[in-house]
Design a protein around this motif. Sequence first.
Motif, PDB file in Angstrom:
ATOM      1  N   PRO A  68       0.988  -1.152  -0.307  1.00  0.00           N
ATOM      2  CA  PRO A  68      -0.505   0.211   0.079  1.00  0.00           C
ATOM      3  C   PRO A  68       0.816   1.367  -0.165  1.00  0.00           C
ATOM      4  CG  PRO A  68       0.025  -0.516   2.112  1.00  0.00           C
ATOM      5  CD  PRO A  68       0.590  -2.124   0.982  1.00  0.00           C
ATOM      6  N   THR A  69       0.569   2.104  -0.542  1.00  0.00           N
ATOM      7  CA  THR A  69       0.929   3.837  -0.247  1.00  0.00           C
ATOM      8  C   THR A  69       0.513   4.104   0.369  1.00  0.00           C
ATOM      9  OG1 THR A  69       0.554   3.640  -3.036  1.00  0.00           O
ATOM     10  CG2 THR A  69       1.059   5.673  -1.534  1.00  0.00           C
ATOM     11  N   LEU A  70       1.617   4.747   1.568  1.00  0.00           N
ATOM     12  CA  LEU A  70       1.168   5.744   2.864  1.00  0.00           C
ATOM     13  C   LEU A  70       1.301   7.506   2.821  1.00  0.00           C
ATOM     14  CD1 LEU A  70       2.785   2.405   5.470  1.00  0.00           C
ATOM     15  CD2 LEU A  70       0.058   2.837   4.311  1.00  0.00           C
ATOM     16  N   SER A  71       0.507   7.541   3.204  1.00  0.00           N
ATOM     17  CA  SER A  71       1.096   9.381   3.746  1.00  0.00           C
ATOM     18  C   SER A  71       0.345   9.255   5.451  1.00  0.00           C
ATOM     19  CB  SER A  71      -0.499   9.845   2.713  1.00  0.00           C
ATOM     20  OG  SER A  71      -1.210  10.330   3.195  1.00  0.00           O
ATOM     21  N   PHE A  72       1.014  10.411   6.276  1.00  0.00           N
ATOM     22  CA  PHE A  72       1.113  10.790   7.112  1.00  0.00           C
ATOM     23  C   PHE A  72       0.425  11.872   7.802  1.00  0.00           C
ATOM     24  CE2 PHE A  72       5.110  13.240   6.600  1.00  0.00           C
ATOM     25  CZ  PHE A  72       4.711  13.641   7.509  1.00  0.00           C
ATOM     26  N   GLY A  73      -0.199  12.001   8.986  1.00  0.00           N
ATOM     27  CA  GLY A  73      -0.554  13.473   9.558  1.00  0.00           C
ATOM     28  C   GLY A  73      -0.897  12.713  10.919  1.00  0.00           C
ATOM     29  N   ASP A  74      -0.912  14.041  11.072  1.00  0.00           N
ATOM     30  CA  ASP A  74      -1.227  14.618  12.691  1.00  0.00           C
ATOM     31  C   ASP A  74      -1.255  13.221  13.496  1.00  0.00           C
ATOM     32  OD1 ASP A  74      -0.699  15.118  15.641  1.00  0.00           O
ATOM     33  OD2 ASP A  74      -1.970  17.165  15.304  1.00  0.00           O
ATOM     34  N   GLY A  75      -1.338  12.212  14.366  1.00  0.00           N
ATOM     35  CA  GLY A  75      -1.687  10.869  14.518  1.00  0.00           C
ATOM     36  C   GLY A  75      -2.401   9.874  14.019  1.00  0.00           C
ATOM     37  N   SER A  76      -2.580  10.189  12.580  1.00  0.00           N
ATOM     38  CA  SER A  76      -2.909   9.237  11.639  1.00  0.00           C
ATOM     39  C   SER A  76      -2.010   8.670  10.387  1.00  0.00           C
ATOM     40  CB  SER A  76      -4.583  10.081  11.272  1.00  0.00           C
ATOM     41  OG  SER A  76      -3.667  11.311  10.003  1.00  0.00           O
ATOM     42  N   THR A 113      -7.885   5.203   6.463  1.00  0.00           N
ATOM     43  CA  THR A 113      -7.124   5.444   7.562  1.00  0.00           C
ATOM     44  C   THR A 113      -7.152   5.951   8.769  1.00  0.00           C
ATOM     45  OG1 THR A 113      -7.360   7.622   6.017  1.00  0.00           O
ATOM     46  CG2 THR A 113      -6.845   7.829   8.094  1.00  0.00           C
ATOM     47  N   PHE A 114      -6.073   5.237   9.252  1.00  0.00           N
ATOM     48  CA  PHE A 114      -5.764   4.948  10.770  1.00  0.00           C
ATOM     49  C   PHE A 114      -5.762   6.173  11.807  1.00  0.00           C
ATOM     50  CE2 PHE A 114      -4.589   1.111   8.516  1.00  0.00           C
ATOM     51  CZ  PHE A 114      -5.524  -0.114   9.598  1.00  0.00           C
ATOM     52  N   THR A 131       5.522   7.154   9.116  1.00  0.00           N
ATOM     53  CA  THR A 131       5.581   7.363  10.636  1.00  0.00           C
ATOM     54  C   THR A 131       5.054   9.097  11.084  1.00  0.00           C
ATOM     55  OG1 THR A 131       7.852   7.143  10.797  1.00  0.00           O
ATOM     56  CG2 THR A 131       6.939   8.615  12.681  1.00  0.00           C
ATOM     57  N   PRO A 132       3.127   9.202  11.785  1.00  0.00           N
ATOM     58  CA  PRO A 132       2.276  10.129  12.110  1.00  0.00           C
ATOM     59  C   PRO A 132       3.353  11.786  12.587  1.00  0.00           C
ATOM     60  CG  PRO A 132       1.763   8.478  13.369  1.00  0.00           C
ATOM     61  CD  PRO A 132       3.166   7.539  12.663  1.00  0.00           C
ATOM     62  N   ALA A 133       3.332  12.587  12.455  1.00  0.00           N
ATOM     63  CA  ALA A 133       3.893  13.580  12.602  1.00  0.00           C
ATOM     64  C   ALA A 133       2.458  14.717  12.397  1.00  0.00           C
ATOM     65  CB  ALA A 133       5.135  14.006  11.953  1.00  0.00           C
ATOM     66  N   GLY A 134       2.748  16.158  13.202  1.00  0.00           N
ATOM     67  CA  GLY A 134       1.978  17.388  13.752  1.00  0.00           C
ATOM     68  C   GLY A 134       2.581  18.517  13.998  1.00  0.00           C
ATOM     69  N   ALA A 167       3.615  16.018  18.190  1.00  0.00           N
ATOM     70  CA  ALA A 167       3.813  15.811  17.329  1.00  0.00           C
ATOM     71  C   ALA A 167       4.929  15.400  17.152  1.00  0.00           C
ATOM     72  CB  ALA A 167       4.401  17.711  16.105  1.00  0.00           C
ATOM     73  N   THR A 168       5.653  15.023  16.026  1.00  0.00           N
ATOM     74  CA  THR A 168       6.830  14.556  16.021  1.00  0.00           C
ATOM     75  C   THR A 168       7.719  15.079  16.526  1.00  0.00           C
ATOM     76  OG1 THR A 168       6.836  13.955  13.841  1.00  0.00           O
ATOM     77  CG2 THR A 168       8.848  14.228  14.269  1.00  0.00           C
ATOM     78  N   PRO A 169       9.506  15.119  17.487  1.00  0.00           N
ATOM     79  CA  PRO A 169       9.528  15.604  18.615  1.00  0.00           C
ATOM     80  C   PRO A 169      11.029  17.220  18.138  1.00  0.00           C
ATOM     81  CG  PRO A 169       9.836  13.401  19.611  1.00  0.00           C
ATOM     82  CD  PRO A 169       9.027  13.369  18.275  1.00  0.00           C
ATOM     83  N   SER A 170      10.780  18.381  17.945  1.00  0.00           N
ATOM     84  CA  SER A 170      11.255  19.521  17.303  1.00  0.00           C
ATOM     85  C   SER A 170      12.514  18.798  16.856  1.00  0.00           C
ATOM     86  CB  SER A 170      10.748  20.892  18.070  1.00  0.00           C
ATOM     87  OG  SER A 170      11.388  20.915  18.506  1.00  0.00           O
ATOM     88  N   ARG A 171      13.293  19.538  16.509  1.00  0.00           N
ATOM     89  CA  ARG A 171      14.855  19.236  15.732  1.00  0.00           C
ATOM     90  C   ARG A 171      15.646  20.408  17.189  1.00  0.00           C
ATOM     91  NH1 ARG A 171      13.752  18.571  10.997  1.00  0.00           N
ATOM     92  NH2 ARG A 171      13.991  20.800   9.942  1.00  0.00           N
ATOM     93  N   ALA A 172      14.468  21.581  18.012  1.00  0.00           N
ATOM     94  CA  ALA A 172      14.710  22.462  18.536  1.00  0.00           C
ATOM     95  C   ALA A 172      15.402  22.007  19.948  1.00  0.00           C
ATOM     96  CB  ALA A 172      13.811  23.638  18.549  1.00  0.00           C
ATOM     97  N   THR A 173      16.411  22.009  20.977  1.00  0.00           N
ATOM     98  CA  THR A 173      16.796  21.484  22.070  1.00  0.00           C
ATOM     99  C   THR A 173      17.179  23.355  23.172  1.00  0.00           C
ATOM    100  OG1 THR A 173      19.468  21.992  21.808  1.00  0.00           O
ATOM    101  CG2 THR A 173      18.066  20.140  21.196  1.00  0.00           C
ATOM    102  N   ARG A 174      16.842  22.975  24.121  1.00  0.00           N
ATOM    103  CA  ARG A 174      17.474  23.966  25.417  1.00  0.00           C
ATOM    104  C   ARG A 174      18.918  24.612  24.735  1.00  0.00           C
ATOM    105  NH1 ARG A 174      16.031  25.401  30.035  1.00  0.00           N
ATOM    106  NH2 ARG A 174      14.169  24.478  30.503  1.00  0.00           N
TER     107      ARG A 174
END
Length: 536
Positions: free
Chosen positions: A349-357, A398-399, A433-436, A468-475
Amino acid sequence: MVDDTTLQFTSAPGYAGPASITLTVTDATGAGDTTARTATLTIPITVYALEDNPPTFLPSTLDVAPGEAPITVDLRAFTTGPEGEDGATDRYTYRMSSGQPAGFSAELTGSLLKVSAGATTAKGVTGRLDLVIGYGATGTVEAAVDLRVIASSRRTALVNDRTVTNGVQGKETTVSVLEGAYNPFPESPLTIVGAVVETPGAGTASATSSTVTARPAADFVGPMVVRFRVRDVTGDPDREVEARLTVVVRGAPATPTPPRIGEIRDRTVVLSWDAPDSRGEPITGYRVVASPGNLVTQCPATTCTISGLTNDVTYTFTVAAQNAVDWSEPSAPSAQARPDAVPEAPGAPTLSFGDGSISATWNAPASPGSPVSGYDVMISPAPLSGTPTVQVSTTHHTFDGLKNGTAYSVVVRARNKATDATPAPWSAASLETPAGVPGVPAVSATRQSASGSGPVIVVTWAPPPTTATPSRATRSASTVPLWPPSVATCSATSSARPSVGSTPSACGRRTRPGRPTGVRPPARCGAPRRRPRTSP
């Protein structure tokens, strides 16, 4: 006495018959001859009548066996003249005065009578042969000889028992049972005079003069014994002999039970059934007919694979058994069976991600069996809520409720009527991998003393709270000169998109600043800050 050497006999008047003279003779030379020998002699005399008198005829009954050579008698032996003498002389003549008795044959030559009985003349038959006896010059007297048929002295017939092995239920078998029999009268055939079935319930039997016919019952199987009687040409019941005809009765096999459905596969059904009663002859094979279509399959045993069927068509099957006699009746139809095949595996199957889906789409696969009716879609690991496998009727799903940042695999398989028993193969797995969008970072600024160019402001921030997916920003921390006054902002990015910038933070000196030089635009968080040059 006429003289010393002559005697004269004179019969009494009217007498005829035997007479005699008895006298004594001697060789004496005189009365005083003491050495003389004497003897007494008797001279027989037959006195004949001067006129013609008839003879006496006292015959015995002539016994003759049927079909045998003629017996011969001399009629003179039965004839006695009036003087009492036998008829050994030729004084009498003989002739037959009537026709021959039925069943007898007679021939008279002189005084010799030949008599025979026909082969078919029954024992005990009698007859009388009339005769005329001539005597004297012209005299005749009637006489008769009684005839009687006695049993033949020949050995009786010998008929062999017969066995035939090709009898069939309900069908008559006719056998020439007299072939090879011993016949004491070979010039005349033996005759079958009756047949009876000895085996209870086996059927009926009949006979002609030379054959026996056995008619087995429609439901009889096994040896059927028929006893029959045979007479020779004499027809003498005491000379009858018996023999037996054994017919081994077979039948077409009994009707098999309906076939049982075993395995159902792609264009194929596997059947089995119980072997029926062979009815006396081994079963050599079976014939299965599939309906609709009347597709015929020859089967050597009681388990058979029926191929060449059409998928998604409902069939019933009948079976018939065969032996050397015939085919049995077809069985009752089997239960219904529908050959089928599962669909092929879809492509990954062809997959596409969304926020939590994650959304999946795929192409419908080919199905060699019944049409595709739906799909099973499975995600792994399982969602935080719900089931990992769902059934859908379209080619997309859609999951929801997934955890952002977690890698998921998705597979799909098709369903049709066959998959109720055998699942179709899964597709290859696809990963996503889902992301927001991340939240707004929190920024803080502090004033610190610094050597060289003077005091600086240190700006710090932390990753924003987000699902969402952990941001690339850190402290992080950044040093900003106090002059000229500066404003610093910061934003976070994720695989979805950058976040909204943070609220600006500003710091200033408590003393009048000099004229600014080398003004630069505000730096983004995490970007290197160039130190401003001062005036000389």
